[in-house]
Design an enzyme around this catalytic site. Structure first.
Site, PDB file in Angstrom:
ATOM      1  N   GLU A 181     -11.694  23.002  19.660  1.00 19.37           N
ATOM      2  CA  GLU A 181     -10.506  23.486  18.935  1.00 19.37           C
ATOM      3  C   GLU A 181      -9.814  22.340  18.195  1.00 19.37           C
ATOM      4  O   GLU A 181      -9.345  22.511  17.063  1.00 19.37           O
ATOM      5  CB  GLU A 181      -9.509  24.152  19.895  1.00 19.37           C
TER       6      GLU A 181
ATOM      7  N   ARG B  36      -9.574  22.644  14.170  1.00 22.56           N
ATOM      8  CA  ARG B  36      -8.216  22.882  13.654  1.00 22.56           C
ATOM      9  C   ARG B  36      -7.595  21.582  13.154  1.00 22.56           C
ATOM     10  O   ARG B  36      -7.202  21.479  11.986  1.00 22.56           O
ATOM     11  CB  ARG B  36      -7.331  23.501  14.736  1.00 22.56           C
TER      12      ARG B  36
ATOM     13  N   ASP C 237     -20.798  31.898  17.951  1.00 22.34           N
ATOM     14  CA  ASP C 237     -20.632  32.156  16.515  1.00 22.34           C
ATOM     15  C   ASP C 237     -20.847  30.981  15.558  1.00 22.34           C
ATOM     16  O   ASP C 237     -21.759  30.977  14.726  1.00 22.34           O
ATOM     17  CB  ASP C 237     -19.259  32.807  16.255  1.00 22.34           C
TER      18      ASP C 237
ATOM     19  N   GLU D  20     -11.996  36.988  10.571  1.00 20.41           N
ATOM     20  CA  GLU D  20     -13.423  37.074  10.196  1.00 20.41           C
ATOM     21  C   GLU D  20     -13.760  38.210   9.228  1.00 20.41           C
ATOM     22  O   GLU D  20     -14.649  38.071   8.385  1.00 20.41           O
ATOM     23  CB  GLU D  20     -14.299  37.188  11.455  1.00 20.41           C
TER      24      GLU D  20
ATOM     25  N   THR E 187     -15.219  26.281   9.940  1.00 19.46           N
ATOM     26  CA  THR E 187     -15.038  27.574  10.618  1.00 19.46           C
ATOM     27  C   THR E 187     -13.564  27.950  10.766  1.00 19.46           C
ATOM     28  O   THR E 187     -13.239  29.072  11.143  1.00 19.46           O
ATOM     29  CB  THR E 187     -15.756  27.580  11.983  1.00 19.46           C
TER      30      THR E 187
END
Ligand code: DMJ
Length: 581
Positions: free
Chosen positions: A185, A189, A320, A486, A573
């Site tokens: 993360e 991010r 994913d 998404e 992503t």
């Protein structure tokens, strides 16, 4: 080296102090030059941000498992890749009034959320959009602010961009109440956010901050086999006792590749590229070894480097972005040496996904409407072999965009067809629910491989369907919507790839559904159940991806197609655009 004596040192000291006063601390963290082939166009005459270093310098920390030879970032001229975006041409309606009104509505939703974040949660990770307080699930390093920087830039909110960016380059990444951080993360991010804010603004302080954070995250690779763990625990890293995980989400250590590659490209430092290239080599070595050869399971034993510990295969939760990053890495490397490996893995994995994971749902739709597809989960049973569960997830809705990008850059027509059907499937599912939003996890009746798949009410009921759910759905196992991006991500990519203007109407319907069902007094909130009629229950959560991704994609689809052209940028992503060089 000559010893500098006191008397001669004084003028040097004076010069240093003058430089410090003029440029803050930037001069003390030199950013080495990137290889020529990766140089970006921006060179600011007068940077506006002043970098403040964190109190601990991870670049000087000891590596307990040092590397003899670093894999180097591929250099040399880029390959000319096929165009991703539709040829919109000069006749494209750049600002027709309807699209313009929609763009403004998205902007308003962003500003509303951002103003409340500023007011109640400035420098904290997340605003709580019902209670107007905050929470800190990501180390307390202003996750929402870092994640939102590039959106502020794109929306032309420049004054807010500079105020926020200055606060961000002042963050002390050595100060946190936590003993460690979530590596994945923080990479997607924070590091992704800093890198894209730098790519867009050219402000050197942002790159210095990205590098500083990169040096901290790089420590996670200091394990016996150089595979990172899920958590970066600071004391473990300092004491050389880190190990890779024995059952970690397969997406976690494998989707740091774009961020570390972009950092290597911008700084010229091979060590960042070397770190993720070892993970790539492991993926390549193990691709045929799992219970579903060609794919990797949802969890991997990175410590023993085994992909046989789990029998679940999905492109949704846990796995994913492992798949998402395969074509994106090829694009980020512009097809240079090393990129071929990503292409090979992508092609092989997607053959299996197409054969085993995708399904057509049995739903009530006009047979003339464009086809739709969903991605389910395969369980490989010891004796019975692979079984496809028709369970859709909001998280797997990114796959439409992935197939479209792969289809374009590798010239695979079938992937364009699949990508479109997947994107349309998610867009359709939004409209199927009374809130206008699709659930987090749900099951549908699958069509058989060959059959026509006409609507069959009796079969739907036999499989568990009832009037509380839209026709074709047999459960909403997790009925929440947590402001995820998404579905609009794939609709946006489909729009940029095809130029089909009707996709903007689909996007607008989705946006209205989301706003109507998630709006709070202060901002927008995750909701408990998308299947309800009328008022929704708010869960008082607004993750940073609402501003970083969801509203960004909505804004971009209603903006002229050269704003963040997919031929100039590739998005990580977390929807952070990295310059293609
Ligand atoms: C984001 O943090 C990223 O898109 C990630 O890849 C998946 N989860 C969220 C959004 O849903």
């Amino acid at each position: 080296m000559a010893i500098i004596r006191r008397s001669r040192a004084a003028p040097l000291l004076a010069l240093a102090v003058t430089l410090f006063l003029l440029f803050g601390l930037e001069w003390s963290v030199p950013v080495s030059g990137p290889p020529t082939s990766y140089r970006t166009a921006q060179k600011l005459k007068k940077p506006r941000l002043h970098f403040t270093p964190s109190s601990f310098n991870w670049s000087a920390a000891e590596q307990w498992y040092p590397i003899a030879t670093l894999a180097s970032l591929p250099t040399g001229p880029p390959t000319q890749l096929p165009k991703v975006q539709h040829e919109f041409g000069t006749h494209h309606p750049r600002k027709d009034p309807v699209t313009e009104a929609r763009r403004r509505a998205v902007l308003d939703a962003f500003v509303r959320s951002w103003e409340s974040y500023k007011r109640f949660a400035w420098l904290e990770d997340e605003l709580t959009p019902v209670g107007a307080e905050f929470k800190n699930p990501f180390g307390g390093w202003a996750a929402t602010m870092v994640d939102a920087l590039d959106t502020l830039w794109m929306m032309d909110l420049k004054e807010d961009f500079y105020k926020a960016a200055q606060a961000v380059v002042d963050i002390d990444f050595s100060k946190t109440d936590e003993s460690g951080v979530n590596l994945f993360e923080t990479t997607i991010r924070h590091l992704g956010g800093l890198l894209s804010a730098y790519d867009l603004s050219g402000e050197p302080a942002l790159l210095s901050k990205a590098r500083e954070l990169g040096d901290m995250l790089y420590m996670a690779f200091d394990t016996p086999n150089r595979m990172p763990g899920f958590w970066l625990t600071f004391e473990d890293a300092k004491n050389g006792i880190q190990k890779a995980g024995t059952s970690d989400p397969s997406a976690a250590p494998t989707s740091m590749s774009m961020e570390f590659t972009r950092l290597a490209q911008l700084t010229g430092e091979d060590k960042y590229y070397d770190a993720i290239d070892r993970v790539r080599a492991f993926l390549e070595r193990s691709q045929e070894d799992s219970h579903l050869p060609g794919m990797w399971p949802s969890q991997i034993n990175f410590a023993s480097q085994s992909v046989r510990n789990v029998n679940t295969f999905t492109i949704g939760a846990l796995a994913d972005s492992l798949y998402e990053y395969l074509p994106k890495m090829y694009v980020l490397l512009s097809g240079r040496a090393g990129a071929k490996s990503y292409e090979k893995m992508y092609r092989r994995a997607m053959d299996i996904v197409a054969d085993r994971l995708l399904f057509k749902p049995m739903v009530k739709r006009d047979p003339e409407d464009p086809p739709i597809l969903f991605a389910g989960t395969v369980y490989v049973h010891h004796e019975a072999g692979p079984h496809l569960n028709g369970e859709g997830q909001h998280l797997s809705c990114f796959a439409g965009g992935m197939f479209l990008l792969g289809g374009k850059v590798f010239g695979i027509k079938e992937h364009l067809r699949i990508g479109e059907a997947l994107a349309r499937g998610c867009g359709w599912a939004y409209g199927a629910f009374p809130t206008g939003v699709m659930p987090e996890i749900f099951n549908m009746v699958k069509c058989g491989a060959e059959e026509e798949c006409e609507w069959d009410e009796a079969r739907w009921k036999e499989e568990g369907g009832d009037a509380r759910l839209p026709p074709g759905f047999i459960n909403a196992r997790d009925p929440r919507y947590i402001l995820r991006p998404e579905a609009i991500e794939s609709i946006f990519i489909l729009y940029r790839v095809t130029g089909d203007e009707s996709l903007r109407d689909i996007a607008w319907d989705m946006f209205q559904g989301i706003v109507k069902s998630t709006k709070t007094q202060y901002a927008y909130s995750a909701i408990a159940d998308v299947t309800v009629q009328g008022e929704t229950r708010k869960d008082d959560s607004m993750e940073s991806f609402w501003l970083a991704e969801t509203l960004k994609y909505f804004y971009l689809i209603f903006s002229p197609p050269d704003l963040i052209s997919l031929d100039e940028y590739v998005l990580n992503t977390e929807a952070h655009p990295f310059k293609r060089t």
